[in-house]
Write a protein that holds these residues in place. Structure first.
Motif: not given
Length: 366
Positions: A79-88, A289-293, A354-363
């Motif tokens: 999947y190609q990533a899009c960069s987005q500023t999100l609230k951490v 912060a910037e996150r890959k989505t 839908i960030t790549f880190e939440v997809l990693n968290q979900m497995g």
């Protein structure tokens, strides 16, 4: 692109629970179709962009993505990533603390007195004189004729006699007027914004009574016979006789408590009471912060379903009537988006996409 504008639907009266269920199902179908149309448009745009990019790129070299543009591998698909500023969300630690609820107190308690059992004879019922039997009185019946009023004569007035006849007369002529009615009624017309029909009001009649003299009033002499009455009297022959008897008193031996010691007063100390409370202390504030989505063009139905399955098993995703009744439907609706945000917030992840880190968290992402 021009589209046909649908005509406004006629208002429908909701008269039963079945109508409400039908409207809910209709709203769900319309919302699902809207989301499917949006996803189809996004896929079409992605295909057009891919073709344009392929046409503009050199034919000898394939399209390359650097590591910064790759979101991850899901079931063998890159999947190609899009960069987005999100609230951490911020980070917290929990500290436990003992809080005094009740201080130590001293009070007086009374030690009760001691008693011993003592037998005592008590009277349950005193001696009494009661009726044993009653011999009823004796009577005889005497019948005699009594004159209430002697015979006499009197003048009696005989009222006149009339014959009553009912006559029906017209009191008001019929007429025609416009009255409110349904638009489907025969002859309905739109008058001043309301549907009205011409209604014929019939003639009004009234029934009256007419009296006709048949026999004039007169006076006659009437003889009234004497009035008598047969009276039956009961005469006492022998009065009532009462026979009494004596019932002896009743006694019972009972055990009673007799005090043998006096009560005592003593000082008692009650220990203090504490309660353990938990306090959340912020260790790191929330920040942007910037996150890959996952790009919207890659938000496929299968990917949304896998996210919905994880959220449902974790107890986050639940039906949201009237639109999201089936939670595992592959549609990216408001219920799924809000639930994913809550999941990210509870796990300390950036929320809002839908960030790549939440997809990693979900497995889901490898």
């Amino acid at each position: 692109m021009l589209t046909d504008v649908p005509e406004p639907e006629a208002k429908t009266e909701i008269s039963s629970p079945a109508d409400i269920d039908l409207l809910i199902e209709k709203a769900k179908v319309e919302e699902r179709q809207r989301i499917l149309d949006e996803q189809r448009k996004q896929r079409q745009q992605a295909e057009v962009f891919a073709v344009l990019k392929k046409q503009q790129a050199p034919k000898a070299l394939p399209i390359q993505f650097d590591d910064a543009s790759i979101a991850g591998n899901i079931d063998g698909k890159i999947y190609q990533a899009c960069s987005q500023t999100l609230k951490v969300p911020g980070k917290f630690r929990v500290e436990k603390q003992q809080i005094l609820i009740e201080p130590e107190t001293t009070h007086q308690e009374v030690e009760p007195a001691l008693y011993q059992a003592v037998e005592k004879k008590i009277e349950l019922a005193p001696e009494q004189r009661v009726i044993e039997k009653v011999i009823p009185a004796q009577y005889k019946t005497v019948t005699e004729e009594v004159v209430l009023s002697p015979a006499r004569e009197r003048w009696v007035s005989v009222p006149a006699e009339f014959e009553v006849k009912e006559v029906r007369i017209k009191i008001k002529d019929g007429y025609e007027e416009w009255q409110p009615c349904y638009r489907t009624s025969p002859g309905a017309r739109l008058v001043d914004g309301d549907y009205k029909c011409m209604v014929k009001v019939p003639d009004e009649y009234q029934t009256i009574q007419q009296k006709k003299l048949v026999k004039a009033k007169s006076v006659v002499l009437e003889t009234i016979p004497a009035e008598t009455k047969t009276v039956t009297r009961t005469v006492l022959v022998k009065p009532e006789e009462v026979v009494y008897k004596t019932i002896p008193a009743k006694y019972k031996t009972v055990t009673m408590q007799q005090q043998i010691t006096q009560p005592k007063t003593m000082q008692v100390t009650q220990a203090a009471k504490y309660e353990t409370v938990e306090t959340r202390i912020e260790t790191a504030p929330s920040q942007m912060a910037e996150r890959k989505t996952i790009c919207k063009a890659d938000r496929s139905e299968e990917l949304v379903k896998r996210i919905q399955i994880v959220l449902e098993k974790a107890g986050y995703l639940k039906p949201s009537p009237p639109n999201d009744l089936d939670v595992i439907d592959g549609l990216w609706g408001p219920n799924t988006a809000a639930t994913l945000n809550r999941y990210q917030r509870d796990n300390g992840l950036a929320e809002g996409a839908i960030t790549f880190e939440v997809l990693n968290q979900m497995g889901i992402m490898k």
